[in-house]
Write a protein that holds these residues in place. Structure first.
Motif, short mmCIF file in Angstrom:
data_model
loop_
_atom_site.label_atom_id
_atom_site.label_comp_id
_atom_site.label_asym_id
_atom_site.label_seq_id
_atom_site.Cartn_x
_atom_site.Cartn_y
_atom_site.Cartn_z
N ARG A 2 10.81 12.94 3.86
CA ARG A 2 10.73 13.85 2.71
C ARG A 2 9.32 14.43 2.53
N ASN A 3 8.39 14.01 3.38
CA ASN A 3 7.02 14.46 3.27
C ASN A 3 6.43 14.16 1.89
N LYS A 4 6.85 13.02 1.32
CA LYS A 4 6.36 12.56 0.03
C LYS A 4 5.70 11.19 0.20
N PHE A 5 4.94 10.78 -0.82
CA PHE A 5 4.26 9.49 -0.77
C PHE A 5 5.03 8.47 -1.61
N ALA A 6 4.89 7.20 -1.23
CA ALA A 6 5.63 6.14 -1.92
C ALA A 6 4.89 4.81 -1.79
N TYR A 7 5.35 3.82 -2.56
CA TYR A 7 4.86 2.43 -2.41
C TYR A 7 5.98 1.49 -2.83
N THR A 44 13.11 -6.05 -3.52
CA THR A 44 12.16 -4.98 -3.22
C THR A 44 12.57 -3.68 -3.91
N ARG A 45 11.60 -3.05 -4.54
CA ARG A 45 11.84 -1.75 -5.18
C ARG A 45 10.83 -0.74 -4.62
N MET A 46 11.29 0.48 -4.39
CA MET A 46 10.41 1.52 -3.87
C MET A 46 10.25 2.64 -4.89
N TYR A 47 9.01 3.04 -5.09
CA TYR A 47 8.69 4.15 -5.96
C TYR A 47 8.22 5.30 -5.07
N SER A 48 8.95 6.42 -5.11
CA SER A 48 8.63 7.53 -4.20
C SER A 48 8.67 8.86 -4.94
N GLY A 49 8.48 9.94 -4.18
CA GLY A 49 8.55 11.27 -4.76
C GLY A 49 7.22 11.82 -5.19
N PHE A 50 6.11 11.13 -4.84
CA PHE A 50 4.78 11.61 -5.22
C PHE A 50 4.32 12.70 -4.26
N GLY A 51 3.82 13.81 -4.80
CA GLY A 51 3.42 14.94 -3.97
C GLY A 51 2.14 14.69 -3.21
N THR A 52 1.24 13.87 -3.77
CA THR A 52 -0.03 13.58 -3.11
C THR A 52 -0.26 12.07 -3.08
N LYS A 53 -1.13 11.68 -2.16
CA LYS A 53 -1.46 10.25 -2.04
C LYS A 53 -2.17 9.76 -3.30
N LYS A 54 -3.00 10.62 -3.90
CA LYS A 54 -3.73 10.24 -5.11
C LYS A 54 -2.77 9.93 -6.26
N GLU A 55 -1.74 10.74 -6.42
CA GLU A 55 -0.74 10.49 -7.46
C GLU A 55 -0.07 9.14 -7.25
N PRO A 65 0.82 -1.23 0.00
CA PRO A 65 0.00 0.00 0.00
C PRO A 65 0.85 1.28 0.00
N VAL A 66 0.25 2.35 -0.42
CA VAL A 66 0.91 3.67 -0.43
C VAL A 66 1.14 4.12 1.01
N PHE A 67 2.31 4.72 1.25
CA PHE A 67 2.60 5.27 2.58
C PHE A 67 3.30 6.62 2.42
N LYS A 68 3.31 7.36 3.52
CA LYS A 68 3.94 8.69 3.51
C LYS A 68 5.32 8.60 4.14
#
Length: 440
Positions: free
Chosen positions: A23-28, A41-52, A16-19
């Motif tokens: 960095r105050n950014k969202f990731a999964y 394991t790979r992490m995708y981060s840097g999203f400004g909002t949870k919706k993104e 699931p997406v987490f904050k």
């Protein structure tokens, strides 16, 4: 270079997406599981909002479910192309010709342009700009660049290094004549007619390349196949020739001595379909018998130096097979002497094919004779029948009557043309057999 084993995961899980507090950014995270129980394991981060982040996560799940997910998304084009040459092309080709050609295009024309880009970032615009730039350099080169881009990027898709092939569907600039892949237009000026072929055959009798000319224009063999033909390949009872090898240069072959030839190694044929059994026209069969008499005479006279390797096209002094370019000087002299068009050696093979196709010979049968991998290749490469053969060229039957003597009648000749040139069973439909055609 890069770890291709990462693509061989057997199961996956998208967390699931987490904050991220740092960095105050969202990731999964994506967790890939492998056969041996290990996980990556790979992490995708840097999203400004949870919706993104949620939208990106959904896309990743679709890619994983559809088999288009790319693990190695940081691979540079130059690294991929080096991998492709070594682990795909090198394994699939025995001769150095194809490998060297592809390698040259990669090193000199593709890598300088887009080599530093990530493979996953190459888009259709990049491909179009590459083609436009190379078209200004050479029309021939840009066609080769297009072939390499299509083939290599198709391989990248199969390796799951990119989800789709960005080179697919990209045409060459309008300044370059558009040609579908595996096609070539035949220029009438570079194709001999019947009268010219007969003139060439007669003039070649007093040259060292007579047999090479016959194998080319009357049987459609490739240059490297011709030089590899042996007397042991001839079935003297059924009058057939088995084409099962070519002469060429092995990849990475180091000579054992200075005298060892690098370009006369017996190699597998171009493709599995290149191995074929061809009916031998009477004219060629008689020439083989005469050449064999000479061969035995040379072998008897030079017992200590003559190498009895059974090559039909060989040196009369040593018995060694002819080199790949031996025919060139003699062939050019023949064309000049006879006043024939200055066409390439390979155009004789094209002539053989187009003559058959122009008379509505079954494409599958012609493809079999030519040793092409697919019927489509024969049709695409050679069969622009509206423009290839001038209307004034005589009937194919007349040609075969002249080059294959001892055919007593029109009906017998017509039937024997098909018996000799085409393996009727399995290739020609019943309506095209000799008996029915003679009643038309």
């Amino acid at each position: 270079m890069f770890n291709m084993k990462l693509q061989n995961y057997i199961d996956w899980d998208v967390k699931p997406v987490f904050k991220r507090n740092d960095r105050n950014k969202f990731a999964y995270r994506v967790v890939l599981q492998f056969m041996d129980g290990t996980k990556h394991t790979r992490m995708y981060s840097g999203f400004g909002t949870k919706k993104e982040a949620e939208n990106a996560r959904k896309i990743t799940i679709r890619e994983l479910a559809g088999g288009t997910y790319v693990v190695n998304d940081s691979v540079k084009v130059r690294d991929f192309l080096s991998y492709w040459l070594e682990y795909d092309i090198r394994k699939r080709v025995q001769s150095s010709n194809t490998y060297d050609s592809y390698s040259s295009i990669v090193r000199h024309h593709i890598i300088p342009a887009i080599g530093n880009k990530k493979l996953t970032e190459v888009n259709k615009g990049d491909i179009q700009r590459l083609y436009k730039d190379r078209a200004g350099y050479s029309k021939s080169i840009v066609r080769q660049v297009k072939t390499v881009m299509n083939v290599s990027f198709h391989f990248a898709v199969s390796c799951k290094l990119i989800p789709v092939n960005p080179a697919e569907g990209i045409d060459l600039p309008k300044t370059v004549d558009s040609k579908p892949y595996h096609t070539r237009n035949i220029d009438v000026a570079k194709t001999l007619n019947m009268e010219q072929i007969l003139l060439l055959l007669e003039a070649s009798k007093n040259t060292p390349i007579h047999m090479q000319v016959l194998f080319n224009v009357l049987m459609g063999l490739r240059r490297q196949e011709i030089n590899a033909v042996k007397y042991s390949d001839v079935d003297y009872i059924n009058r057939t020739l088995t084409v099962e090898r070519q002469l060429g240069k092995e990849l990475d072959r180091v000579p054992n001595s200075r005298k060892e030839s690098m370009t006369k190694k017996e190699l597998p044929l171009k493709t599995p379909s290149s191995k074929r059994v061809l009916p031998i026209p009477d004219y060629v069969f008689e020439a083989i018998l005469e050449e064999r008499k000479k061969y035995e005479k040379y072998k008897s006279r030079r017992r200590t130096i003559f190498q009895d390797n059974s090559y039909i096209c060989c040196s009369s002094y040593s018995g060694k097979p002819r080199s790949k370019d031996f025919h060139w000087r003699h062939y050019k002299e023949l064309l000049k002497k006879t006043g024939l068009p200055d066409i390439r050696w390979h155009d004789l093979r094209s002539t053989y094919c187009t003559l058959l196709l122009s008379k509505d010979f079954n494409p599958k049968a012609v493809s079999k004779l030519m040793g092409h991998a697919k019927e489509l290749i024969t049709m695409d490469v050679y069969a622009d029948n509206a423009n290839i053969i001038p209307e004034e060229i005589p009937e194919l039957l007349s040609y075969m009557n002249e080059v294959m003597p001892n055919k007593s009648s029109h009906k017998d000749a017509e039937r024997n043309v098909q018996d000799i040139l085409i393996d009727v069973d399995g290739y020609l439909p019943e309506k095209e057999t000799g008996a029915e055609k003679s009643s038309d």
